[in-house]
Design an enzyme around this catalytic site. Structure first.
Site, mmCIF file in Angstrom:
data_model
loop_
_atom_site.group_PDB
_atom_site.id
_atom_site.type_symbol
_atom_site.label_atom_id
_atom_site.label_comp_id
_atom_site.label_asym_id
_atom_site.label_seq_id
_atom_site.Cartn_x
_atom_site.Cartn_y
_atom_site.Cartn_z
ATOM 1 N N GLY A 191 85.880 -73.554 -4.877
ATOM 2 C CA GLY A 191 86.064 -72.424 -5.797
ATOM 3 C C GLY A 191 87.547 -72.173 -5.929
ATOM 4 C CB ALA A 204 88.486 -71.810 -1.240
ATOM 5 C CE LYS A 205 88.626 -79.978 0.079
ATOM 6 N NZ LYS A 205 89.149 -81.240 0.667
ATOM 7 C CE LYS A 254 87.178 -68.686 -0.256
ATOM 8 N NZ LYS A 254 87.015 -67.318 -0.838
ATOM 9 C CG ASP A 279 84.528 -62.046 -10.234
ATOM 10 O OD1 ASP A 279 85.014 -63.053 -9.694
ATOM 11 O OD2 ASP A 279 84.075 -62.038 -11.403
HETATM 12 C C1 7LV Z 1 82.141 -71.243 -7.743
HETATM 13 N N1 7LV Z 1 82.316 -70.240 -6.698
HETATM 14 C C2 7LV Z 1 83.371 -69.276 -7.103
HETATM 15 C C3 7LV Z 1 82.706 -70.866 -5.405
HETATM 16 C C4 7LV Z 1 81.509 -71.566 -4.779
HETATM 17 C C5 7LV Z 1 81.964 -72.415 -3.597
HETATM 18 C C6 7LV Z 1 80.769 -73.093 -2.919
HETATM 19 C C7 7LV Z 1 79.691 -72.091 -2.530
HETATM 20 N N2 7LV Z 1 78.491 -72.729 -1.989
HETATM 21 C C8 7LV Z 1 77.818 -73.650 -2.808
HETATM 22 O O1 7LV Z 1 78.209 -73.861 -3.985
HETATM 23 N N3 7LV Z 1 76.711 -74.324 -2.344
HETATM 24 C C9 7LV Z 1 75.957 -75.238 -3.191
HETATM 25 C C10 7LV Z 1 76.296 -74.230 -0.972
HETATM 26 C C11 7LV Z 1 76.796 -73.031 -0.252
HETATM 27 C C12 7LV Z 1 76.140 -72.613 0.905
HETATM 28 N N4 7LV Z 1 76.548 -71.531 1.593
HETATM 29 C C13 7LV Z 1 77.624 -70.834 1.190
HETATM 30 C C14 7LV Z 1 78.029 -69.728 1.929
HETATM 31 C C15 7LV Z 1 79.128 -69.027 1.565
HETATM 32 C C16 7LV Z 1 79.856 -69.431 0.427
HETATM 33 C C17 7LV Z 1 81.054 -68.665 0.012
HETATM 34 C C18 7LV Z 1 81.967 -69.251 -0.853
HETATM 35 C C19 7LV Z 1 83.085 -68.522 -1.255
HETATM 36 CL CL1 7LV Z 1 84.216 -69.244 -2.317
HETATM 37 C C20 7LV Z 1 83.304 -67.227 -0.793
HETATM 38 O O2 7LV Z 1 84.401 -66.527 -1.191
HETATM 39 C C21 7LV Z 1 82.380 -66.648 0.070
HETATM 40 CL CL2 7LV Z 1 82.624 -65.047 0.618
HETATM 41 C C22 7LV Z 1 81.254 -67.353 0.487
HETATM 42 N N5 7LV Z 1 79.492 -70.508 -0.318
HETATM 43 C C23 7LV Z 1 78.383 -71.205 0.024
HETATM 44 C C24 7LV Z 1 77.920 -72.324 -0.749
HETATM 45 C C25 7LV Z 1 79.318 -71.139 -3.647
HETATM 46 C C26 7LV Z 1 80.524 -70.502 -4.305
#
Ligand code: 7LV
Length: 334
Positions: free
Chosen positions: A21, A24-25, A41, A133
């Site tokens: 995102g 971040a990775k 993250k 957001d």
């Molecule tokens: C498009 N977005 C702005 C970012 C995207 C990054 C991967 C994420 N993810 C995925 O996309 N899966 C497919 C699996 C997955 C599984 N568990 C997760 C647990 C937490 C988070 C997480 C990610 C970000 Cl950038 C945070 O700030 C927080 Cl507080 C939490 N992302 C997860 C996550 C979903 C969001």
């Protein structure tokens, strides 16, 4: 680079990248002492540049937000070049993809999800935070079909409380409230309620109420506040959408009024419960026992350490053992 990961590698086995995102990775990982799956993250401080304050905002906010519909922060590891946030894993991915795969959701399924969003937002607003957001990309689904709110990089806790006005324009345009894109001073809580209206519309229809490739046209549509009402929308859904997508923020419904709104309680009968199920003030006795025995220290010493809430490996072990206990798995450290 190895030394950057030595601290993380001590307690976690890092697996594949699950997404990225912006700056971040996010990788899947196993917390070795409990065997629990987590998300890590990973951010590079140099690459963050001016975004570093946003990361600090997210970390500080998540340390204070403990709710079953808010993604849990377990631990923060900062090295000379990187910041690692150890987070609750959500196996179901983004709500956005869930809607796209199904075209649109039924009113019943939309209600189930929307009630969880209302619960998380009511909790935040009552603690004095605005998310700013809210969108389906920032709502993840866990292995029990529960929604977890993520991405607190833009959330605000106005100094003067929720009545204080905010000025920074932020968030994603399609979900942004009219007063926010008009550049006026606005209330974070009121802007969140507009975004929830856009979210509810997306759940029920599978497309956005205000959309245009041209940003100027998009802003005009948002300020006009006019949107299509497909014939599958029930009269009750239309009423709630009208109360959320009110261009005038002062006429917009507040989250407290949402808790027992007729559309929200329809078929379910009870209002939304927003209080957190997570008790932070009282430490779980079984978890304290397992941790003090495992580390060969007295319970008092372990309790004193845990009550510092350093978001270090002890905080992570505590939360992950507690998660095992609430999921009915043995409270054991390897
Ligand atoms: C498009 N977005 C702005 C970012 C995207 C990054 C991967 C994420 N993810 C995925 O996309 N899966 C497919 C699996 C997955 C599984 N568990 C997760 C647990 C937490 C988070 C997480 C990610 C970000 Cl950038 C945070 O700030 C927080 Cl507080 C939490 N992302 C997860 C996550 C979903 C969001």
């Amino acid at each position: 680079v190895v030394e950057e990961y030595s601290e993380v590698a001590r307690h976690y086995r890092i697996k594949e990248t699950v997404g990225s995102g912006g700056f971040a990775k996010v990788k899947r990982a196993v917390h070795l002492p409990t065997g629990e799956i987590v998300a890590i993250k990973i951010m590079d401080k140099a690459a963050l540049g001016s975004d570093l304050p946003r990361v600090k905002t997210e970390i500080e906010a998540m340390k204070n937000l403990h709710h079953h519909h808010i993604c849990r922060l377990y631990q923060v590891i900062e090295t000379s070049r990187k910041i690692f946030m150890i987070l609750e894993y959500c196996s179901g991915g983004e709500l956005f993809d869930y809607i796209v795969q199904r075209d649109r959701l039924s009113e019943g399924e939309s209600r189930t999800f929307f009630r969880q969003i209302v619960s998380a937002v009511a909790y935040m607003h009552n603690l004095g935070y605005a998310h700013r957001d809210l969108k389906p990309e920032n709502l993840l689904i866990d292995d029990e079909q529960n929604l977890k709110l993520i991405d607190f990089g833009l959330c605000a806790k106005p100094k003067g409380g929720m009545s204080d006005h905010l000025y920074t324009c932020c968030g994603s345009p399609a979900y942004a409230a009219p007063e926010l894109i008009a550049g006026k001073s606005y209330m974070g809580s009121e802007a969140d309620l507009w975004s929830m209206g856009v979210l509810l519309y997306a759940l029920l229809n599978g497309f956005l109420p205000f959309d245009d490739d041209n940003i100027g046209m998009l802003y005009r549509k948002i300020k006009a506040g006019k949107y299509d009402t497909p014939d599958w929308l029930s009269p009750d859904s239309l009423i709630l959408l009208k109360q959320l997508l009110q261009v005038d923020p002062k006429r917009r419904i507040t989250v407290d009024k949402l808790l027992n709104h007729s559309w929200i309680t329809n078929d379910i009968g009870v209002p939304v419960e927003w209080h957190s199920k997570h008790q932070m003030s009282v430490l779980d006795e079984d978890v304290v026992t397992e941790m003090s025995v495992h580390r060969k220290v007295s319970r008092e010493t372990m309790k004193a350490e845990l009550e510092k809430w350093n978001y270090d490996y002890l905080t992570a072990a505590y939360f992950l053992l507690l998660k095992k206990k609430t999921s009915g798995r043995p409270v054991r450290l390897q």
